[in-house]
Write a protein that holds these residues in place. Structure first.
Motif, PDB file in Angstrom:
ATOM      1  N   LEU A   1       0.824  -1.211   0.000  1.00  0.00           N
ATOM      2  CA  LEU A   1       0.000   0.000   0.000  1.00  0.00           C
ATOM      3  C   LEU A   1       0.855   1.257   0.000  1.00  0.00           C
ATOM      4  CD1 LEU A   1      -2.881  -1.062   2.419  1.00  0.00           C
ATOM      5  CD2 LEU A   1      -2.938  -0.889  -0.071  1.00  0.00           C
TER       6      LEU A   1
ATOM      7  N   ILE B   1       3.513 -11.723  -7.148  1.00  0.00           N
ATOM      8  CA  ILE B   1       3.092 -10.777  -6.121  1.00  0.00           C
ATOM      9  C   ILE B   1       1.935  -9.963  -6.700  1.00  0.00           C
ATOM     10  CG2 ILE B   1       3.796  -8.838  -4.660  1.00  0.00           C
ATOM     11  CD1 ILE B   1       5.546 -11.055  -3.924  1.00  0.00           C
ATOM     12  N   ARG B   2       0.779 -10.051  -6.033  1.00  0.00           N
ATOM     13  CA  ARG B   2      -0.398  -9.308  -6.534  1.00  0.00           C
ATOM     14  C   ARG B   2      -0.597  -8.050  -5.705  1.00  0.00           C
ATOM     15  NH1 ARG B   2      -4.316 -10.356  -9.011  1.00  0.00           N
ATOM     16  NH2 ARG B   2      -3.840 -11.488 -10.905  1.00  0.00           N
ATOM     17  N   PHE B   3      -1.067  -7.012  -6.390  1.00  0.00           N
ATOM     18  CA  PHE B   3      -1.235  -5.736  -5.677  1.00  0.00           C
ATOM     19  C   PHE B   3      -2.699  -5.403  -5.400  1.00  0.00           C
ATOM     20  CE2 PHE B   3       2.955  -5.493  -7.434  1.00  0.00           C
ATOM     21  CZ  PHE B   3       3.665  -4.935  -6.391  1.00  0.00           C
TER      22      PHE B   3
END
Ligand SMILES: Nc1ncnc2c1ncn2[C@@H]1O[C@H](COP(=O)(O)OP(=O)(O)O)[C@@H](O)[C@H]1O
Ligand SMILES: [Mg+2]
Lengths: 288, 220
Positions: free
Chosen positions: A206, A286-288
């Protein structure tokens, strides 16, 4: 960069028990790998020495003139695979047989005619030795007009050949198994470490961290765990080597075994690479 | 600076935000108000792409969040400072390291980080707490650390979700002063709050949400 290194070092120390345990497990896996390679290496070594003892007996037709024998001998010597050809005349063969029998020479009593054939004792160049080549040489020789018969340890040769092939297959199987086991061990550990830090990673994302920034400390950690595993592997493998080769040199069957100890130096590199692999699999996308 | 066009976000048959059309201009300070559950937090999450809208699009600082490639999301987020309703402070890091994290992620040099973190701490009046751990601080102090982290990189856009939720009115006023100061330097700000005192007599835009719908706009 320094910061990421610091993060990795902190995590390695904070999670020292799970990391140590993983490294030790990897160390033992690498020991098994060393033992496998040690075994295959020694079997190869033994079967490599066989061609020195291996000879082909080429029995010649009885009615050859000495000119023909000389010609035949040089023809056989001309073959790529052949190291040397020793001519054993009928008479020599008979007298050798007699001297071999010694006290039991009576079995030859009454045999007036020499029943033996003259022969060539053919030795093979060991650097070119292979079962397939030897067999094709024999096929060629069989068709020569001066050849009566050929004798060689066919069954033995086949056995060595298939034993060697089988051992290689077993060696490759074990190697792959261990490689996968190590990757899996690192995979599980990194997964655990990752889940322990899930909330933290969520915050990193974030705040705008890239996938690389998130991965880097884990890659360092996974690499270090693997490398340490490799160091344990060296220690354990050397201990194994020491027991077998140094302490066992008087014991038959074990005494001849040897191994280039320098090989153990690659274990940390192997550990490092597998550590990185396992980590990459564990982190996934890696997902955001 | 931020344009919401027909934005809806649906959670399990329930629209948290529905058909929102809203334009926020560069340099504005806008309040989003409404009762608890009205959709304020969801609206902000859609801006920093913690959620994707089910319909419509949001364009922020030239990025369309619906068509944005996943690997560009971090770079969009670096333009947005967020004061999270639940703070999202890391309890194993000091106040200093929590704030510095926002800059370390961006690859800022340690020397410069030191200056900027110290300025941000000064702004929220927490310099004496820089070596404390978040859980040893009061709610209001944690909130101010979160604000310091959100503004430390001087973002183009600042989103604040109930930024005075844990503060008494005196502290709330000083936080508002900080926001106005940052806003005066050119940062566009959206503040989600159910606290009407915060915008009363400010002369600023107030957008009202009710059950996910935009029901009106007033001047505070
Ligand atoms: N992750 C979620 N899953 C399901 N429902 C959610 C989720 N987040 C929010 N909601 C629902 O969406 C509505 C709006 O929530 P929220 O945006 O948090 O409101 P506010 O911030 O104004 O209090 C609420 O009814 C809430 O229960
Ligand atoms: Mg909310």
């Amino acid at each position: 960069m320094m910061y990421l290194l610091g993060l990795a070092i902190k995590s390695i120390l904070r999670e020292k028990w799970i990391n140590l345990l993983t490294s030790i497990t990897i160390g033992f896996s690498l020991l098994i790998l060393s033992m496998t390679i040690f075994t295959v290496y020694n079997i190869e070594g033994v079967s490599d020495k066989l061609p020195e003892k291996f000879t082909i007996m080429v029995y010649l037709k009885d009615d050859l003139s000495s000119d023909e024998i000389i010609k035949a001998q040089s023809q056989v010597e001309g073959k790529e695979l052949v190291k040397e050809v020793l001519y054993i005349s009928k008479e020599k063969a008979f007298s050798e047989l007699k001297s071999n029998l010694k006290g039991s020479a009576f079995v030859l009593e009454g045999i007036e005619d020499n029943p033996l054939s003259p022969s060539f004792e053919v030795k093979i160049k060991k650097e070119l030795f292979s079962v397939e080549k030897v067999e094709s040489l024999i096929d060629i020789l069989q068709d020569e007009p001066y050849v009566e018969d050929i004798d060689y340890g066919r069954g033995f040769l086949d056995f060595v050949h298939s034993f060697r092939t089988a051992m290689r297959a077993v060696g490759i199987f074990f190697t792959l198994l261990i490689v996968f086991a190590i990757i899996f061990v690192i995979y599980s550990t990194v997964k655990i470490l990752f889940y322990r830090r899930k909330d933290e990673i969520e915050t990193y994302k974030l705040l705008g961290a890239t996938a690389g920034f998130i991965r880097a400390p884990f890659l360092i950690e996974g690499g270090v765990i693997g490398f340490l595993g490799g160091l344990f592997g060296i220690a354990e493998s050397y201990a194994f080597y020491y027991v077998i080769v140094r302490l066992g040199h008087n014991i038959p069957l074990i005494g001849f075994m040897d191994f280039p100890v320098q090989f153990f130096a690659v274990l940390p590199v192997v550990g490092l690479m597998l550590g990185l692999f396992g980590t990459i699999f564990a982190l996934g996308r890696i997902r955001f | 600076m931020i344009t919401f066009s027909n934005i809806s976000k649906i959670y399990e048959n329930h629209a948290a935000v529905k058909d929102i059309n809203l334009q926020i201009n560069k340099g504005e300070l806008v309040f989003v108000t409404g009762a608890s559950g009205a959709g304020k937090t969801t609206l902000l999450k859609l801006v920093y792409v913690a959620e994707k809208p089910d319909t419509g699009s949001i364009v922020i600082a030239g990025y369309n969040t619906s068509t944005l490639k996943e690997k560009s999301i971090p770079f969009l987020r670096r333009n947005i400072g967020v004061v999270f309703q639940d703070f999202k402070l890391l309890s194993n890091k000091t106040v200093y390291d929590n704030i510095a994290l926002a800059l370390r992620i961006r690859g800022v040099q340690e020397g410069e980080i030191k200056n900027r973190v110290s300025n941000a701490l000064k702004l929220v009046n927490l310099r004496h707490r820089s070596e404390s751990y978040p859980l040893t601080l009061s709610g209001g102090e944690q909130q101010r650390v979160t604000i310091a982290r959100a503004i430390v990189d001087e973002p183009t856009v600042l989103l604040a979700d109930e930024p005075t939720g844990n503060l008494d009115s005196g502290n709330a006023r000083s936080i508002m002063d900080i926001f106005r100061e940052i806003n005066a330097k050119g940062t566009t700000i959206m503040i989600a709050t159910h606290n009407h005192d915060l915008f009363r007599n400010t002369g600023l835009r107030v957008v009202q949400l009710e059950e996910g719908r935009l029901i009106g706009e007033t001047v505070g």
